[in-house]
Design a protein around this motif. Structure first.
Motif, mmCIF file in Angstrom:
data_model
loop_
_atom_site.group_PDB
_atom_site.id
_atom_site.type_symbol
_atom_site.label_atom_id
_atom_site.label_comp_id
_atom_site.label_asym_id
_atom_site.label_seq_id
_atom_site.Cartn_x
_atom_site.Cartn_y
_atom_site.Cartn_z
ATOM 1 N N ALA A 29 0.872 -1.321 -0.045
ATOM 2 C CA ALA A 29 0.023 0.057 0.070
ATOM 3 C C ALA A 29 0.997 1.147 0.007
ATOM 4 O O ALA A 29 1.920 1.304 0.639
ATOM 5 C CB ALA A 29 -1.102 -0.120 1.239
ATOM 6 N N VAL A 31 1.470 5.217 0.786
ATOM 7 C CA VAL A 31 1.157 6.419 1.444
ATOM 8 C C VAL A 31 1.821 7.458 0.722
ATOM 9 O O VAL A 31 2.848 7.916 0.821
ATOM 10 C CB VAL A 31 1.522 6.164 2.956
ATOM 11 C CG1 VAL A 31 1.139 7.504 3.769
ATOM 12 C CG2 VAL A 31 0.992 5.009 3.373
ATOM 13 N N GLU A 54 -9.305 2.750 1.113
ATOM 14 C CA GLU A 54 -8.058 2.021 1.355
ATOM 15 C C GLU A 54 -6.765 3.148 0.680
ATOM 16 O O GLU A 54 -7.101 3.984 0.131
ATOM 17 C CB GLU A 54 -7.762 0.864 0.453
ATOM 18 C CG GLU A 54 -8.002 1.125 -0.695
ATOM 19 C CD GLU A 54 -7.919 -0.287 -1.687
ATOM 20 O OE1 GLU A 54 -7.786 -1.384 -1.390
ATOM 21 O OE2 GLU A 54 -8.088 -0.200 -2.909
ATOM 22 N N PHE A 55 -5.428 2.799 1.079
ATOM 23 C CA PHE A 55 -4.364 3.355 0.310
ATOM 24 C C PHE A 55 -4.249 2.612 -1.124
ATOM 25 O O PHE A 55 -4.102 1.244 -0.847
ATOM 26 C CB PHE A 55 -3.258 3.189 1.209
ATOM 27 C CG PHE A 55 -3.381 4.194 2.569
ATOM 28 C CD1 PHE A 55 -3.037 5.635 2.498
ATOM 29 C CD2 PHE A 55 -3.957 3.717 3.742
ATOM 30 C CE1 PHE A 55 -3.212 6.228 3.853
ATOM 31 C CE2 PHE A 55 -4.170 4.220 4.819
ATOM 32 C CZ PHE A 55 -3.694 5.556 4.912
ATOM 33 N N GLU A 87 9.529 1.357 3.896
ATOM 34 C CA GLU A 87 8.506 0.655 4.669
ATOM 35 C C GLU A 87 8.040 1.348 5.875
ATOM 36 O O GLU A 87 8.989 1.534 6.729
ATOM 37 C CB GLU A 87 8.611 -0.842 4.698
ATOM 38 C CG GLU A 87 7.676 -1.461 5.240
ATOM 39 C CD GLU A 87 7.705 -2.993 5.602
ATOM 40 O OE1 GLU A 87 7.132 -3.357 6.632
ATOM 41 O OE2 GLU A 87 8.406 -3.672 4.976
ATOM 42 N N ARG A 90 3.727 -2.300 8.919
ATOM 43 C CA ARG A 90 3.143 -3.887 8.295
ATOM 44 C C ARG A 90 2.306 -4.398 9.220
ATOM 45 O O ARG A 90 2.443 -4.241 10.402
ATOM 46 C CB ARG A 90 4.557 -4.589 8.499
ATOM 47 C CG ARG A 90 4.439 -5.956 8.221
ATOM 48 C CD ARG A 90 5.746 -6.718 8.301
ATOM 49 N NE ARG A 90 6.744 -6.330 7.373
ATOM 50 C CZ ARG A 90 7.707 -7.032 6.397
ATOM 51 N NH1 ARG A 90 7.379 -8.243 6.351
ATOM 52 N NH2 ARG A 90 8.254 -6.413 5.501
ATOM 53 N N PHE A 105 3.160 -0.964 4.197
ATOM 54 C CA PHE A 105 2.694 0.088 3.918
ATOM 55 C C PHE A 105 3.971 0.968 3.468
ATOM 56 O O PHE A 105 5.052 0.955 4.106
ATOM 57 C CB PHE A 105 2.287 0.935 4.722
ATOM 58 C CG PHE A 105 0.537 0.472 5.004
ATOM 59 C CD1 PHE A 105 -0.399 1.173 4.653
ATOM 60 C CD2 PHE A 105 0.479 -0.525 6.155
ATOM 61 C CE1 PHE A 105 -1.791 0.923 4.998
ATOM 62 C CE2 PHE A 105 -0.893 -0.832 6.411
ATOM 63 C CZ PHE A 105 -1.891 -0.301 5.753
ATOM 64 N N ASP A 140 -6.521 -1.960 7.365
ATOM 65 C CA ASP A 140 -5.944 -0.417 7.809
ATOM 66 C C ASP A 140 -6.098 0.352 8.699
ATOM 67 O O ASP A 140 -5.491 1.559 8.927
ATOM 68 C CB ASP A 140 -6.563 0.383 6.129
ATOM 69 C CG ASP A 140 -5.829 -0.138 5.022
ATOM 70 O OD1 ASP A 140 -5.142 -1.097 4.944
ATOM 71 O OD2 ASP A 140 -6.346 0.483 3.932
ATOM 72 N N PHE A 143 -3.233 1.468 11.293
ATOM 73 C CA PHE A 143 -2.411 2.156 10.522
ATOM 74 C C PHE A 143 -2.917 3.777 10.433
ATOM 75 O O PHE A 143 -2.214 4.581 10.815
ATOM 76 C CB PHE A 143 -1.723 1.720 9.248
ATOM 77 C CG PHE A 143 -0.974 2.634 8.411
ATOM 78 C CD1 PHE A 143 0.608 2.535 8.629
ATOM 79 C CD2 PHE A 143 -1.307 3.547 7.429
ATOM 80 C CE1 PHE A 143 1.225 3.330 8.144
ATOM 81 C CE2 PHE A 143 -0.487 4.227 6.716
ATOM 82 C CZ PHE A 143 0.858 4.281 7.299
#
Length: 155
Positions: A29, A31, A54-55, A87, A90, A105, A140, A143
């Protein structure tokens, strides 16, 4: 360690061990932040997890590294050529009646091209403090909580 919680009426298990006989599905994903806002996307009404936010990102294909997969996914979904950074998160989660998923991510510090909606119901650029008002995928949610609180990618 295994934790089970009820999120939006669904029981979700988030685990930090790999004791399952079937390896988790690896998902990446992005960001992406621009002018203080984050790019988030809403899944289409048809398909799995309809209309959840979502991303951008997706599954790895055979032979791809996570960064290669994310770069490909951003080209396919948004039409941009992205620099994939570090990263930054996770998570492993289990959805009811679905295989465990490990979500990686990544920070995307820059990209070329203007994002276009090639795969979603819609996408928006949203301010950090407003992210918690969206109906994100269960995987998600933690996060997003950390991003909103500034624990991840502080200003």
């Amino acid at each position: 360690m295994k934790e089970t919680c009820l999120i939006l009426g669904l029981e979700v298990s988030c685990v930090d061990d790999m004791s399952s006989p079937r390896p988790p599905l690896l998902v990446v994903a992005a960001v992406i932040k621009r002018n203080g806002r984050f790019l988030i996307a809403q899944r289409r009404s048809t398909g799995s997890f309809p209309l959840k936010w979502e991303f951008p990102g997706g599954k790895l294909e055979a032979g791809e590294s996570p960064k290669q997969a994310l770069r490909r996914e951003l080209q396919e979904e948004l039409g941009v050529d992205a620099e994939i950074g570090a990263e930054i998160g996770r998570y492993e989660c289990a959805y009811p009646n679905f295989r465990k998923v490990t979500i990686l991510f990544f920070d995307v510090p820059s990209f070329e091209g203007e994002p276009a909606n090639l795969a979603f119901q819609q996408f928006v650029w949203e301010e950090r403090q407003h992210l918690k008002g969206y109906d994100f995928l269960d995987g998600d949610l933690d996060f997003v909580r950390r991003l909103v609180s500034g624990q991840v990618l502080p200003d």
